[in-house]
Design a protein around this motif. Structure first.
Motif, PDB file in Angstrom:
ATOM      1  N   ARG A   6       6.587   9.526  10.879  1.00 53.40           N
ATOM      2  CA  ARG A   6       5.124   9.688  10.920  1.00 53.40           C
ATOM      3  C   ARG A   6       4.701  10.193  12.295  1.00 53.40           C
ATOM      4  NH1 ARG A   6       0.768   4.776  10.026  1.00 53.40           N
ATOM      5  NH2 ARG A   6       2.061   3.807  11.613  1.00 53.40           N
ATOM      6  N   GLU A   7       5.350   9.712  13.326  1.00 51.67           N
ATOM      7  CA  GLU A   7       5.042  10.135  14.692  1.00 51.67           C
ATOM      8  C   GLU A   7       5.295  11.635  14.881  1.00 51.67           C
ATOM      9  OE1 GLU A   7       6.469   9.114  19.233  1.00 51.67           O
ATOM     10  OE2 GLU A   7       6.767   7.615  17.674  1.00 51.67           O
ATOM     11  N   LEU A   8       6.337  12.159  14.244  1.00 49.08           N
ATOM     12  CA  LEU A   8       6.627  13.591  14.315  1.00 49.08           C
ATOM     13  C   LEU A   8       5.469  14.404  13.728  1.00 49.08           C
ATOM     14  CD1 LEU A   8       8.642  15.976  14.812  1.00 49.08           C
ATOM     15  CD2 LEU A   8       9.489  15.540  12.513  1.00 49.08           C
ATOM     16  N   LEU A   9       4.950  13.966  12.604  1.00 52.86           N
ATOM     17  CA  LEU A   9       3.823  14.649  11.977  1.00 52.86           C
ATOM     18  C   LEU A   9       2.601  14.602  12.891  1.00 52.86           C
ATOM     19  CD1 LEU A   9       2.845  16.167   9.479  1.00 52.86           C
ATOM     20  CD2 LEU A   9       2.304  13.958   8.440  1.00 52.86           C
ATOM     21  N   THR A  10       2.373  13.459  13.508  1.00 55.66           N
ATOM     22  CA  THR A  10       1.245  13.301  14.431  1.00 55.66           C
ATOM     23  C   THR A  10       1.382  14.241  15.621  1.00 55.66           C
ATOM     24  OG1 THR A  10       1.012  10.985  13.770  1.00 55.66           O
ATOM     25  CG2 THR A  10      -0.012  11.625  15.845  1.00 55.66           C
ATOM     26  N   GLU A  11       2.561  14.261  16.237  1.00 55.54           N
ATOM     27  CA  GLU A  11       2.806  15.134  17.383  1.00 55.54           C
ATOM     28  C   GLU A  11       2.674  16.600  17.017  1.00 55.54           C
ATOM     29  OE1 GLU A  11       6.428  14.573  19.601  1.00 55.54           O
ATOM     30  OE2 GLU A  11       6.309  12.404  19.317  1.00 55.54           O
TER      31      GLU A  11
ATOM     32  N   ALA B  65       0.833  -1.201   0.000  1.00 50.89           N
ATOM     33  CA  ALA B  65       0.000   0.000   0.000  1.00 50.89           C
ATOM     34  C   ALA B  65       0.863   1.244   0.000  1.00 50.89           C
ATOM     35  CB  ALA B  65      -0.913   0.009   1.230  1.00 50.89           C
ATOM     36  N   ALA B  66       0.460   2.176  -0.789  1.00 53.87           N
ATOM     37  CA  ALA B  66       1.065   3.502  -0.779  1.00 53.87           C
ATOM     38  C   ALA B  66      -0.064   4.490  -0.666  1.00 53.87           C
ATOM     39  CB  ALA B  66       1.864   3.746  -2.053  1.00 53.87           C
ATOM     40  N   ILE B  67       0.076   5.440   0.203  1.00 55.90           N
ATOM     41  CA  ILE B  67      -0.944   6.447   0.405  1.00 55.90           C
ATOM     42  C   ILE B  67      -0.355   7.788   0.037  1.00 55.90           C
ATOM     43  CG2 ILE B  67      -2.368   7.608   2.131  1.00 55.90           C
ATOM     44  CD1 ILE B  67      -2.312   4.875   3.652  1.00 55.90           C
ATOM     45  N   ASP B  68      -0.957   8.442  -0.932  1.00 57.03           N
ATOM     46  CA  ASP B  68      -0.546   9.783  -1.342  1.00 57.03           C
ATOM     47  C   ASP B  68      -1.678  10.734  -1.021  1.00 57.03           C
ATOM     48  OD1 ASP B  68       1.718   8.637  -2.359  1.00 57.03           O
ATOM     49  OD2 ASP B  68       1.212   8.956  -4.453  1.00 57.03           O
ATOM     50  N   GLN B  69      -1.344  11.902  -0.557  1.00 63.71           N
ATOM     51  CA  GLN B  69      -2.327  12.943  -0.273  1.00 63.71           C
ATOM     52  C   GLN B  69      -1.833  14.231  -0.894  1.00 63.71           C
ATOM     53  OE1 GLN B  69      -5.238  12.774   1.857  1.00 63.71           O
ATOM     54  NE2 GLN B  69      -5.663  14.834   1.121  1.00 63.71           N
ATOM     55  N   ALA B  70      -2.504  14.701  -1.908  1.00 67.22           N
ATOM     56  CA  ALA B  70      -2.159  15.994  -2.501  1.00 67.22           C
ATOM     57  C   ALA B  70      -2.619  17.083  -1.549  1.00 67.22           C
ATOM     58  CB  ALA B  70      -2.828  16.153  -3.860  1.00 67.22           C
ATOM     59  N   VAL B  71      -1.761  18.045  -1.302  1.00 63.10           N
ATOM     60  CA  VAL B  71      -2.090  19.158  -0.415  1.00 63.10           C
ATOM     61  C   VAL B  71      -1.601  20.452  -1.040  1.00 63.10           C
ATOM     62  CG1 VAL B  71      -2.049  17.792   1.707  1.00 63.10           C
ATOM     63  CG2 VAL B  71       0.049  18.842   0.914  1.00 63.10           C
ATOM     64  N   GLN B  72      -2.226  21.535  -0.674  1.00 60.74           N
ATOM     65  CA  GLN B  72      -1.743  22.855  -1.045  1.00 60.74           C
ATOM     66  C   GLN B  72      -1.009  23.404   0.167  1.00 60.74           C
ATOM     67  OE1 GLN B  72      -2.041  24.618  -4.012  1.00 60.74           O
ATOM     68  NE2 GLN B  72      -2.747  22.670  -4.808  1.00 60.74           N
TER      69      GLN B  72
ATOM     70  N   VAL C   8      -3.749  17.168   6.747  1.00 61.00           N
ATOM     71  CA  VAL C   8      -2.760  16.314   7.419  1.00 61.00           C
ATOM     72  C   VAL C   8      -3.469  15.244   8.237  1.00 61.00           C
ATOM     73  CG1 VAL C   8      -0.855  16.266   9.076  1.00 61.00           C
ATOM     74  CG2 VAL C   8      -1.045  18.163   7.448  1.00 61.00           C
ATOM     75  N   ARG C   9      -4.517  15.616   8.953  1.00 61.68           N
ATOM     76  CA  ARG C   9      -5.265  14.629   9.745  1.00 61.68           C
ATOM     77  C   ARG C   9      -5.849  13.533   8.854  1.00 61.68           C
ATOM     78  NH1 ARG C   9      -7.326  19.263  12.083  1.00 61.68           N
ATOM     79  NH2 ARG C   9      -6.301  19.718  14.039  1.00 61.68           N
ATOM     80  N   ARG C  10      -6.408  13.921   7.717  1.00 58.40           N
ATOM     81  CA  ARG C  10      -6.984  12.947   6.782  1.00 58.40           C
ATOM     82  C   ARG C  10      -5.904  11.975   6.300  1.00 58.40           C
ATOM     83  NH1 ARG C  10      -8.539  16.162   2.773  1.00 58.40           N
ATOM     84  NH2 ARG C  10     -10.195  16.967   4.072  1.00 58.40           N
ATOM     85  N   PHE C  11      -4.753  12.524   5.940  1.00 64.01           N
ATOM     86  CA  PHE C  11      -3.628  11.708   5.495  1.00 64.01           C
ATOM     87  C   PHE C  11      -3.186  10.740   6.595  1.00 64.01           C
ATOM     88  CE2 PHE C  11       1.030  11.303   5.623  1.00 64.01           C
ATOM     89  CZ  PHE C  11       1.226  10.564   4.480  1.00 64.01           C
ATOM     90  N   LEU C  12      -3.020  11.250   7.808  1.00 63.74           N
ATOM     91  CA  LEU C  12      -2.576  10.391   8.913  1.00 63.74           C
ATOM     92  C   LEU C  12      -3.604   9.314   9.238  1.00 63.74           C
ATOM     93  CD1 LEU C  12      -0.871  12.990  11.252  1.00 63.74           C
ATOM     94  CD2 LEU C  12       0.234  11.072  10.074  1.00 63.74           C
ATOM     95  N   THR C  13      -4.874   9.644   9.183  1.00 66.02           N
ATOM     96  CA  THR C  13      -5.918   8.641   9.424  1.00 66.02           C
ATOM     97  C   THR C  13      -5.773   7.491   8.444  1.00 66.02           C
ATOM     98  OG1 THR C  13      -7.452  10.258  10.348  1.00 66.02           O
ATOM     99  CG2 THR C  13      -8.418   8.229   9.440  1.00 66.02           C
ATOM    100  N   ARG C  14      -5.595   7.819   7.181  1.00 66.55           N
ATOM    101  CA  ARG C  14      -5.419   6.783   6.165  1.00 66.55           C
ATOM    102  C   ARG C  14      -4.159   5.963   6.418  1.00 66.55           C
ATOM    103  NH1 ARG C  14      -5.140   9.882   0.995  1.00 66.55           N
ATOM    104  NH2 ARG C  14      -5.113   7.848  -0.008  1.00 66.55           N
TER     105      ARG C  14
END
Length: 136
Positions: free
Chosen positions: A57-62, A3-10, A103-109
């Motif tokens: 990933r934990e850094l992004l969450t924190e 699995a690879a999860i990509d999230q396009a963001v502005q 970011v939250r949507r991306f992390l949830t996925r």
């Protein structure tokens, strides 16, 4: 399953006086379960090459909740709807702002793909050792 999860963001690049919005991609792969990547397009870099930053990933969450990071990547909330990210390199510092909801949507996925604490089986260490020693 790979699995690879990509999230396009502005993201709003804040290194100029007014800042301007540019596309970026947050990326998570099960094969590298502890890390996330943020990729910026070539047109915003000094040398015309795409820029890819990898961090925990934990850094992004924190960083969504409180200031996090002391190294090359630092993340902190900027009000209820935005998150600031700093990327430090020898060439300087890039300061960007991104919508926290993106970011939250991306992390949830990403946590649906590999729950927190369940990253070890996805690291592939045992598989790599098996291949290295020829016991495939």
């Amino acid at each position: 399953m790979h699995a690879a999860i990509d999230q396009a963001v502005q993201v709003r690049l804040l290194t100029t006086a007014l800042g301007h919005t540019v596309p970026a991609v947050l990326r998570y792969r099960q094969s590298d379960p502890l890390a996330v990547r943020m990729t910026f397009p070539p047109e915003i870099s000094l040398d015309g090459a795409a820029v890819d930053w990898a961090f925990a990933r934990e850094l992004l969450t924190e960083g969504l909740r409180s200031p996090a990071g002391r190294g090359d990547v630092r993340i902190r909330p900027s009000g209820p709807e935005r998150t600031l990210m700093e990327f430090h390199s020898d060439e300087g510092i890039a300061l960007i702002q991104v919508r926290s909801e993106d970011v939250r949507r991306f992390l949830t996925r990403s946590y649906e793909a590999v729950p927190a604490g369940q990253e070890h089986p996805h690291l592939g260490v045992e598989r790599g050792l098996t291949e290295l020693f020829g016991a495939v």
